[in-house]
Motif scaffolding. Structure first.
Motif, PDB file in Angstrom:
ATOM      1  N   ASN A   1      -2.235 -26.514  19.233  1.00 21.75           N
ATOM      2  CA  ASN A   1      -0.914 -27.086  18.960  1.00 21.75           C
ATOM      3  C   ASN A   1      -0.263 -27.617  20.236  1.00 21.75           C
ATOM      4  O   ASN A   1       0.349 -28.691  20.227  1.00 21.75           O
ATOM      5  N   ILE A   2      -0.409 -26.870  21.316  1.00 27.46           N
ATOM      6  CA  ILE A   2       0.163 -27.306  22.600  1.00 27.46           C
ATOM      7  C   ILE A   2      -0.492 -28.613  23.047  1.00 27.46           C
ATOM      8  O   ILE A   2       0.181 -29.557  23.488  1.00 27.46           O
ATOM      9  N   LYS A   3      -1.820 -28.685  22.899  1.00 29.55           N
ATOM     10  CA  LYS A   3      -2.532 -29.912  23.310  1.00 29.55           C
ATOM     11  C   LYS A   3      -2.043 -31.107  22.490  1.00 29.55           C
ATOM     12  O   LYS A   3      -1.787 -32.188  23.037  1.00 29.55           O
ATOM     13  N   LEU A   4      -1.896 -30.901  21.171  1.00 31.61           N
ATOM     14  CA  LEU A   4      -1.459 -32.007  20.313  1.00 31.61           C
ATOM     15  C   LEU A   4      -0.045 -32.458  20.687  1.00 31.61           C
ATOM     16  O   LEU A   4       0.224 -33.662  20.790  1.00 31.61           O
ATOM     17  N   LEU A   5       0.844 -31.522  20.911  1.00 31.81           N
ATOM     18  CA  LEU A   5       2.216 -31.883  21.317  1.00 31.81           C
ATOM     19  C   LEU A   5       2.208 -32.642  22.645  1.00 31.81           C
ATOM     20  O   LEU A   5       2.944 -33.622  22.813  1.00 31.81           O
ATOM     21  N   ASN A   6       1.366 -32.220  23.578  1.00 31.20           N
ATOM     22  CA  ASN A   6       1.270 -32.912  24.871  1.00 31.20           C
ATOM     23  C   ASN A   6       0.740 -34.336  24.707  1.00 31.20           C
ATOM     24  O   ASN A   6       1.212 -35.266  25.365  1.00 31.20           O
TER      25      ASN A   6
ATOM     26  N   ASN B   1      -5.559 -42.462  17.059  1.00 24.73           N
ATOM     27  CA  ASN B   1      -6.800 -42.992  16.480  1.00 24.73           C
ATOM     28  C   ASN B   1      -7.589 -41.935  15.700  1.00 24.73           C
ATOM     29  O   ASN B   1      -8.820 -41.900  15.732  1.00 24.73           O
ATOM     30  N   GLY B   2      -6.843 -41.069  15.002  1.00 24.59           N
ATOM     31  CA  GLY B   2      -7.514 -40.085  14.153  1.00 24.59           C
ATOM     32  C   GLY B   2      -7.770 -38.732  14.801  1.00 24.59           C
ATOM     33  O   GLY B   2      -8.306 -37.837  14.158  1.00 24.59           O
ATOM     34  N   GLU B   3      -7.397 -38.592  16.077  1.00 21.40           N
ATOM     35  CA  GLU B   3      -7.527 -37.249  16.684  1.00 21.40           C
ATOM     36  C   GLU B   3      -6.575 -36.280  15.978  1.00 21.40           C
ATOM     37  O   GLU B   3      -5.551 -36.717  15.486  1.00 21.40           O
ATOM     38  N   PRO B   4      -6.885 -34.980  15.993  1.00 23.51           N
ATOM     39  CA  PRO B   4      -8.125 -34.331  16.411  1.00 23.51           C
ATOM     40  C   PRO B   4      -9.276 -34.463  15.414  1.00 23.51           C
ATOM     41  O   PRO B   4     -10.422 -34.203  15.755  1.00 23.51           O
TER      42      PRO B   4
ATOM     43  N   ALA C   1     -10.470 -27.838  14.694  1.00 22.26           N
ATOM     44  CA  ALA C   1     -10.528 -26.393  14.952  1.00 22.26           C
ATOM     45  C   ALA C   1     -10.787 -26.074  16.421  1.00 22.26           C
ATOM     46  O   ALA C   1     -10.370 -25.038  16.926  1.00 22.26           O
ATOM     47  N   ARG C   2     -11.486 -26.989  17.102  1.00 20.05           N
ATOM     48  CA  ARG C   2     -11.844 -26.728  18.507  1.00 20.05           C
ATOM     49  C   ARG C   2     -11.269 -27.806  19.432  1.00 20.05           C
ATOM     50  O   ARG C   2     -11.885 -28.191  20.412  1.00 20.05           O
TER      51      ARG C   2
END
Length: 203
Positions: free
Chosen positions: A103-108, A82-85, A90-91
């Motif tokens: 990057n790790i958070k997005l992959l998770n 839904n458009g994250e991040p 940046a934060r």
């Protein structure tokens, strides 16, 4: 005739180099906040859109320097999330974060999500404030998808994860030469170049 100054409101040295490269044939001096000893000026980015944040940053610096000022705000928008991040790119994983943690958070967040559902786009909005206080904004987008792993050594931010449409390498694998031709920021900067040429011609 003295050259007009264009001050870039960012502490990100990669961005400054990218901007200098793209605007190098204009008769202006591109300077960073750091080169003017103003790196301690931090503006709270509390806008609700990329446009609002870019204007906030540009106008705050414009009050303190002589010359044209530009500021940009960039977001990575993943459709499945839904458009994250988005404006929090940046934060994404906290205030004192790193590119790697983001990057790790997005992959998770995309764990187990198929390729066709990993569509994403980068968007950059640049605000330009001229010496008279006039504000112009331009935007650029680059569409693609989020890969399944971090790949490549170049670039910054989400570059190791983002694969642009028509390519099979991440931004971090393509290298600056290619990225600076096809990226969201490159597209916004090309439009900015036109606006700066107009300002120079008008004067």
């Amino acid at each position: 005739m003295t050259k007009r100054r264009l001050i870039v409101s960012t502490g990100n040295i990669h961005k400054v180099e990218e901007i200098k490269e793209i605007l190098k044939d204009l008769p202006i001096d591109v300077l960073s906040k750091k080169e003017l000893g103003l790196e301690k000026i931090n503006i709270e980015e509390n806008g609700k859109t990329l446009e609002e944040n870019a204007i906030l940053k540009a106008t705050a610096l414009a009050r303190k320097v002589e010359g044209m000022v530009i500021a940009d705000d960039t977001g990575l928008f993943v459709e499945y999330l839904n458009g994250e991040p988005g404006i929090h790119s940046a934060r994404y994983s906290g205030v004192d974060t790193t590119d790697e943690k983001n990057n790790i958070k997005l992959l998770n967040r995309l764990k187990g999500v198929s390729l066709e559902n990993r569509k994403a786009f980068f968007k950059t909005v640049i605000a330009l404030v001229d010496e008279k206080g006039n504000i112009v904004t331009v935007a650029g987008e680059c569409r693609g998808y989020i890969g399944f792993e971090s790949r490549g050594e170049e670039g910054f931010g989400y570059d190791p994860l983002f694969v642009a449409e028509g390519y099979d390498k991440t931004f971090a694998e393509l290298g600056e030469g290619v990225k600076n031709k096809i990226s969201h920021r490159a597209k916004a900067l090309e439009k900015l170049k036109e606006e700066i040429i107009k300002i120079l011609e008008d004067d």
